[in-house]
Design a protein around this motif. Structure first.
Motif, PDB file in Angstrom:
ATOM      1  N   VAL A  75       0.800  -1.299  -0.121  1.00  0.00           N
ATOM      2  CA  VAL A  75       0.031   0.014   0.163  1.00  0.00           C
ATOM      3  C   VAL A  75       0.756   1.238   0.106  1.00  0.00           C
ATOM      4  O   VAL A  75       0.755   2.141  -0.699  1.00  0.00           O
ATOM      5  CB  VAL A  75      -0.842   0.077   1.116  1.00  0.00           C
ATOM      6  CG1 VAL A  75      -1.662   1.250   1.327  1.00  0.00           C
ATOM      7  CG2 VAL A  75      -1.933  -1.253   1.097  1.00  0.00           C
ATOM      8  N   GLU A  76       1.929   1.388   0.862  1.00  0.00           N
ATOM      9  CA  GLU A  76       2.799   2.403   0.917  1.00  0.00           C
ATOM     10  C   GLU A  76       3.374   2.715  -0.496  1.00  0.00           C
ATOM     11  O   GLU A  76       3.390   3.949  -0.705  1.00  0.00           O
ATOM     12  CB  GLU A  76       3.793   2.017   1.906  1.00  0.00           C
ATOM     13  CG  GLU A  76       4.793   3.188   2.137  1.00  0.00           C
ATOM     14  CD  GLU A  76       4.086   4.301   3.069  1.00  0.00           C
ATOM     15  OE1 GLU A  76       4.906   5.483   2.930  1.00  0.00           O
ATOM     16  OE2 GLU A  76       3.505   4.340   3.750  1.00  0.00           O
ATOM     17  N   LEU A  77       4.027   1.840  -1.101  1.00  0.00           N
ATOM     18  CA  LEU A  77       4.776   1.846  -2.505  1.00  0.00           C
ATOM     19  C   LEU A  77       3.816   1.785  -3.548  1.00  0.00           C
ATOM     20  O   LEU A  77       4.112   1.955  -4.714  1.00  0.00           O
ATOM     21  CB  LEU A  77       5.909   1.137  -2.261  1.00  0.00           C
ATOM     22  CG  LEU A  77       6.863   0.984  -1.229  1.00  0.00           C
ATOM     23  CD1 LEU A  77       7.956  -0.189  -1.625  1.00  0.00           C
ATOM     24  CD2 LEU A  77       7.448   2.434  -1.285  1.00  0.00           C
ATOM     25  N   SER A  78       2.419   1.330  -3.461  1.00  0.00           N
ATOM     26  CA  SER A  78       1.766   1.181  -4.536  1.00  0.00           C
ATOM     27  C   SER A  78       1.953   0.039  -5.672  1.00  0.00           C
ATOM     28  O   SER A  78       1.975   0.369  -6.724  1.00  0.00           O
ATOM     29  CB  SER A  78       1.334   2.443  -5.386  1.00  0.00           C
ATOM     30  OG  SER A  78       0.764   3.510  -4.464  1.00  0.00           O
ATOM     31  N   ILE A  79       2.482  -0.810  -4.922  1.00  0.00           N
ATOM     32  CA  ILE A  79       2.716  -1.979  -5.949  1.00  0.00           C
ATOM     33  C   ILE A  79       2.177  -3.353  -5.463  1.00  0.00           C
ATOM     34  O   ILE A  79       1.389  -3.405  -4.037  1.00  0.00           O
ATOM     35  CB  ILE A  79       4.505  -2.306  -5.865  1.00  0.00           C
ATOM     36  CG1 ILE A  79       4.876  -2.599  -4.258  1.00  0.00           C
ATOM     37  CG2 ILE A  79       5.246  -1.319  -6.580  1.00  0.00           C
ATOM     38  CD1 ILE A  79       6.456  -2.921  -4.458  1.00  0.00           C
ATOM     39  N   ARG A  80       2.093  -4.557  -6.133  1.00  0.00           N
ATOM     40  CA  ARG A  80       1.413  -5.764  -5.758  1.00  0.00           C
ATOM     41  C   ARG A  80       2.190  -6.224  -4.633  1.00  0.00           C
ATOM     42  O   ARG A  80       3.389  -6.402  -4.449  1.00  0.00           O
ATOM     43  CB  ARG A  80       1.418  -6.639  -6.801  1.00  0.00           C
ATOM     44  CG  ARG A  80       0.474  -6.044  -8.011  1.00  0.00           C
ATOM     45  CD  ARG A  80       0.617  -7.094  -9.139  1.00  0.00           C
ATOM     46  NE  ARG A  80       0.598  -8.379  -8.772  1.00  0.00           N
ATOM     47  CZ  ARG A  80       1.306  -9.420  -9.519  1.00  0.00           C
ATOM     48  NH1 ARG A  80       1.820  -9.253 -10.640  1.00  0.00           N
ATOM     49  NH2 ARG A  80       0.794 -10.674  -9.159  1.00  0.00           N
ATOM     50  N   LYS A  81       1.121  -7.104  -3.715  1.00  0.00           N
ATOM     51  CA  LYS A  81       1.994  -7.866  -2.721  1.00  0.00           C
ATOM     52  C   LYS A  81       2.979  -8.691  -3.076  1.00  0.00           C
ATOM     53  O   LYS A  81       3.700  -9.126  -2.305  1.00  0.00           O
ATOM     54  CB  LYS A  81       0.691  -8.394  -1.840  1.00  0.00           C
ATOM     55  CG  LYS A  81       0.580  -7.653  -0.495  1.00  0.00           C
ATOM     56  CD  LYS A  81      -0.801  -8.409   0.407  1.00  0.00           C
ATOM     57  CE  LYS A  81      -0.597  -9.968   0.383  1.00  0.00           C
ATOM     58  NZ  LYS A  81      -1.718 -10.697   1.062  1.00  0.00           N
ATOM     59  N   ARG A  82       2.685  -9.512  -4.141  1.00  0.00           N
ATOM     60  CA  ARG A  82       3.348 -10.451  -4.684  1.00  0.00           C
ATOM     61  C   ARG A  82       4.888  -9.782  -4.994  1.00  0.00           C
ATOM     62  O   ARG A  82       5.911 -10.622  -4.864  1.00  0.00           O
ATOM     63  CB  ARG A  82       2.758 -11.232  -5.844  1.00  0.00           C
ATOM     64  CG  ARG A  82       3.447 -12.327  -6.353  1.00  0.00           C
ATOM     65  CD  ARG A  82       3.327 -13.383  -5.527  1.00  0.00           C
ATOM     66  NE  ARG A  82       4.405 -14.348  -5.893  1.00  0.00           N
ATOM     67  CZ  ARG A  82       4.875 -15.525  -5.031  1.00  0.00           C
ATOM     68  NH1 ARG A  82       4.547 -15.620  -3.744  1.00  0.00           N
ATOM     69  NH2 ARG A  82       6.049 -16.082  -5.399  1.00  0.00           N
ATOM     70  N   THR A  83       4.879  -8.625  -5.366  1.00  0.00           N
ATOM     71  CA  THR A  83       6.173  -8.070  -5.970  1.00  0.00           C
ATOM     72  C   THR A  83       6.870  -7.846  -4.723  1.00  0.00           C
ATOM     73  O   THR A  83       8.158  -7.897  -4.513  1.00  0.00           O
ATOM     74  CB  THR A  83       5.800  -6.580  -6.707  1.00  0.00           C
ATOM     75  OG1 THR A  83       4.990  -6.959  -7.829  1.00  0.00           O
ATOM     76  CG2 THR A  83       7.127  -6.165  -7.125  1.00  0.00           C
TER      77      THR A  83
END
Length: 106
Positions: A75-83
């Motif tokens: 959420v903080e970095l606006s990327i997927r959890k899998r990433t």
């Protein structure tokens, strides 16, 4: 024409050949002009390049708060959890460590 084609494929390759619906779908794509065999991007699928800035940002967040979750980082970095998970385990080499004192009763 395609019905005869599928029957002949099964004669040659047996039951391990492609399903009839797959052949139809590929044929429709070919007739529509698609000749590239590479996968197309899916709508809504974000393509995130894991660059050194992203890796260092994840590393910094973990070093600031070692109890942070992958969801919070995502959420903080606006990327997927899998990433985030791949960065933590494959790029940074971090792993989970469980340390718990358990009394031994003899």
């Amino acid at each position: 024409m395609l019905h005869k084609f599928n029957g002949r494929i099964k004669e040659v390759y047996g039951e391990q050949c492609l399903a009839r619906c797959t052949i139809f779908r590929w044929y429709q794509c070919y007739e529509a002009g698609r000749v590239n065999i590479k996968d197309l991007s899916h709508p809504g699928q974000a393509h995130v390049v894991t660059n050194s800035a992203t890796i260092s940002a994840v590393d910094e967040l973990i070093r600031q708060n070692r109890w942070i979750t992958t969801r919070e980082i995502a959420v903080e970095l606006s990327i997927r959890k899998r990433t985030v998970h791949n960065i933590i385990h494959k790029k940074l080499g971090f792993g989970k460590v469980f340390a718990q004192s358990v009394p031994n009763y003899l």
